[in-house]
Write a protein that holds these residues in place. Structure first.
Motif, short mmCIF file in Angstrom:
data_model
loop_
_atom_site.label_atom_id
_atom_site.label_comp_id
_atom_site.label_asym_id
_atom_site.label_seq_id
_atom_site.Cartn_x
_atom_site.Cartn_y
_atom_site.Cartn_z
N ASP A 1 0.82 -1.22 0.00
CA ASP A 1 0.00 0.00 0.00
C ASP A 1 0.85 1.26 0.00
O ASP A 1 0.31 2.37 -0.12
N CYS A 2 2.15 1.13 0.17
CA CYS A 2 3.04 2.28 0.28
C CYS A 2 3.97 2.32 -0.93
O CYS A 2 5.16 2.02 -0.84
N GLN A 3 3.42 2.67 -2.07
CA GLN A 3 4.18 2.73 -3.31
C GLN A 3 5.01 4.02 -3.37
O GLN A 3 4.74 4.98 -2.64
N PRO A 4 6.03 4.06 -4.22
CA PRO A 4 6.86 5.27 -4.34
C PRO A 4 6.02 6.51 -4.64
O PRO A 4 5.10 6.47 -5.46
N GLY A 5 6.35 7.59 -3.94
CA GLY A 5 5.67 8.85 -4.16
C GLY A 5 4.30 8.98 -3.52
O GLY A 5 3.57 9.93 -3.79
N ASP B 166 10.18 8.95 -4.14
CA ASP B 166 9.91 8.49 -5.50
C ASP B 166 10.71 7.24 -5.86
O ASP B 166 10.51 6.66 -6.92
N SER B 167 11.62 6.83 -4.98
CA SER B 167 12.45 5.66 -5.24
C SER B 167 12.00 4.48 -4.40
O SER B 167 11.86 4.58 -3.17
N LEU B 168 11.79 3.34 -5.02
CA LEU B 168 11.38 2.13 -4.31
C LEU B 168 12.51 1.63 -3.41
O LEU B 168 12.27 0.87 -2.46
N GLN B 169 13.74 2.07 -3.68
CA GLN B 169 14.87 1.64 -2.86
C GLN B 169 14.88 2.32 -1.49
O GLN B 169 15.51 1.83 -0.54
N ASP B 170 14.17 3.43 -1.36
CA ASP B 170 14.11 4.13 -0.09
C ASP B 170 13.08 3.49 0.83
O ASP B 170 12.03 3.01 0.37
N SER B 171 13.37 3.48 2.11
CA SER B 171 12.48 2.85 3.09
C SER B 171 11.22 3.70 3.30
O SER B 171 11.20 4.91 3.03
N ILE B 172 10.19 3.04 3.79
CA ILE B 172 8.97 3.75 4.16
C ILE B 172 9.24 4.58 5.41
O ILE B 172 9.90 4.11 6.34
N GLN B 173 8.76 5.80 5.41
CA GLN B 173 8.93 6.70 6.55
C GLN B 173 7.63 6.77 7.34
O GLN B 173 6.54 6.75 6.76
N VAL B 174 7.73 6.85 8.66
CA VAL B 174 6.55 7.04 9.52
C VAL B 174 6.80 8.26 10.38
O VAL B 174 7.72 8.28 11.20
N TRP B 175 5.98 9.27 10.19
CA TRP B 175 6.12 10.55 10.89
C TRP B 175 4.85 10.90 11.64
O TRP B 175 3.75 10.42 11.32
N TYR C 95 9.19 8.33 13.68
CA TYR C 95 9.05 7.11 14.48
C TYR C 95 9.77 5.93 13.84
O TYR C 95 10.08 5.93 12.64
N HIS C 96 10.00 4.90 14.66
CA HIS C 96 10.64 3.68 14.17
C HIS C 96 9.70 2.95 13.21
O HIS C 96 8.50 2.81 13.47
N CYS C 97 10.27 2.45 12.11
CA CYS C 97 9.47 1.73 11.12
C CYS C 97 10.26 0.54 10.61
O CYS C 97 11.49 0.59 10.46
N HIS C 98 9.54 -0.56 10.37
CA HIS C 98 10.18 -1.78 9.87
C HIS C 98 9.22 -2.49 8.94
O HIS C 98 8.01 -2.53 9.18
#
Length: 334
Positions: free
Chosen positions: A20-24, A42-51, A107-110
């Protein structure tokens, strides 16, 4: 307001599927009464961020903004933040260095088992285990999420409560003509609460009419996470069922199932079967009063201090409630 219950605060909670968390993209969720923003560059190589879903400038929701390359832009005044949550550009003052206080709470995300896990405190252990995920012989499928207007602990307890199958799920997981529950084993140790050798006859074990005797094994490995093994003639079905507390009396359930046999139903059919079970469970769970789970002290062997009565087939929930009390859980219980 985020809870002060350290056990719950420092645990990992599923809030979305990784898919559900696609780039961009940006996604708004709520956990422990905190509004959160999930986003990926915009890059799939970057991790999902949780703020925290709040701009430090004028407290507007960042989830209304947009992704610009590797940064997030607030819609209100165009402030731009890097993936560490630090403001790197203020359009109204392009030559000014953003103040140190212009930072978003991160916040911590995994990402594990196809789910996005978040910890709002300081995690003191890993993500709940799901050993079948990495085994190619197992077929995996997601189900949920399911919203409950009830404490997450009520939802967990319902998940391993076998006696209700004969009535709430009559004709599928149980039958009113055979409601008897045989003795089963309960153990409590440092790893959690285990319920084993639960035997029950089911008229529809898998959603396509397979009839037969089923054996359940449940392990409550975290206060709000249940690992289950279901064995029957076809083989073994395992599942990780985890509940995310939106608030003390609201929760969201996420599930991943794995089969060591070739399913005879499509993924959509399996999900539809789980949806049906949820529609049967939700009215019962949401009708329970109080919505928060009453805990049971260790020295109260008869349960006489509680507004709820216990019988032998409830030994699993009695152990669960005592365990939660011993852990010091205060959020979502009474």
């Amino acid at each position: 307001m985020v809870t002060t219950d350290k056990i719950i605060l420092n645990d990992w909670h599923a809030v979305a599927r990784v898919s559900d968390c696609q780039p961009g993209t940006l996604k708004q969720v709520r956990l422990l009464e905190e509004n959160l923003l999930l986003w990926r560059s915009d890059s799939l190589q970057d991790s999902i961020q949780v703020w925290q879903d709040r701009c430090p400038h004028r407290s507007a929701r960042l989830s209304l903004g947009n992704v610009s390359d590797k940064n997030l832009v607030c819609l209100y005044h165009g402030w731009e933040f890097d993936q560490a949550g630090k403001c790197v550009r203020i359009p109204a003052h392009p030559t000014q260095q953003p103040p140190i206080s212009a930072c978003v709470k991160v916040y911590h995300c995994h990402e594990s088992w196809g789910l996005v896990w978040v910890c709002l405190g300081e995690p003191d252990q890993d993500i709940p285990p799901f050993p079948e995920w990495d085994q190619p012989s197992y077929h995996k499928v997601f189900f949920g999420p399911y919203y409950f207007r009830s404490s997450g602990f009520r939802v967990v307890e319902n998940a391993f409560d076998v006696p209700h199958f004969a009535f709430v799920h009559d004709g599928s997981l149980g039958t009113r003509s055979n409601p008897v529950i045989e003795d089963y084993e309960v153990t409590v140790n440092a790893e959690g609460v285990t319920l084993s050798n639960i035997h029950i006859w089911q008229p529809d074990t898998d959603g396509i009419g397979t009839t037969g005797k089923v054996t359940y094994f449940h392990k409550i490995c975290r206060p709000l996470t249940l690992y289950t093994i279901k064995e029957f003639a076809k083989g073994r079905e395992t599942g990780l069922y985890t509940i995310s507390p939106i608030s003390e009396e609201e929760s969201m359930a996420w599930g991943v199932a794995a089969f060591n046999y070739e399913p005879e139903m499509l993924e959509a059919e399996f999900q539809a079967f789980q949806d049906k079970l949820y529609c049967e469970d939700a009215p019962m769970v949401e009708s329970q009063h109080p919505a928060r789970l009453p805990l049971l002290p260790r020295n109260n062997t008869e349960g006489t201090m509680l507004p709820e009565t216990h019988v032998p087939s409830d030994r699993g929930s009695v152990a669960y409630r005592r365990w939660l009390r011993e852990l010091g859980i205060t959020f979502g219980v009474c």
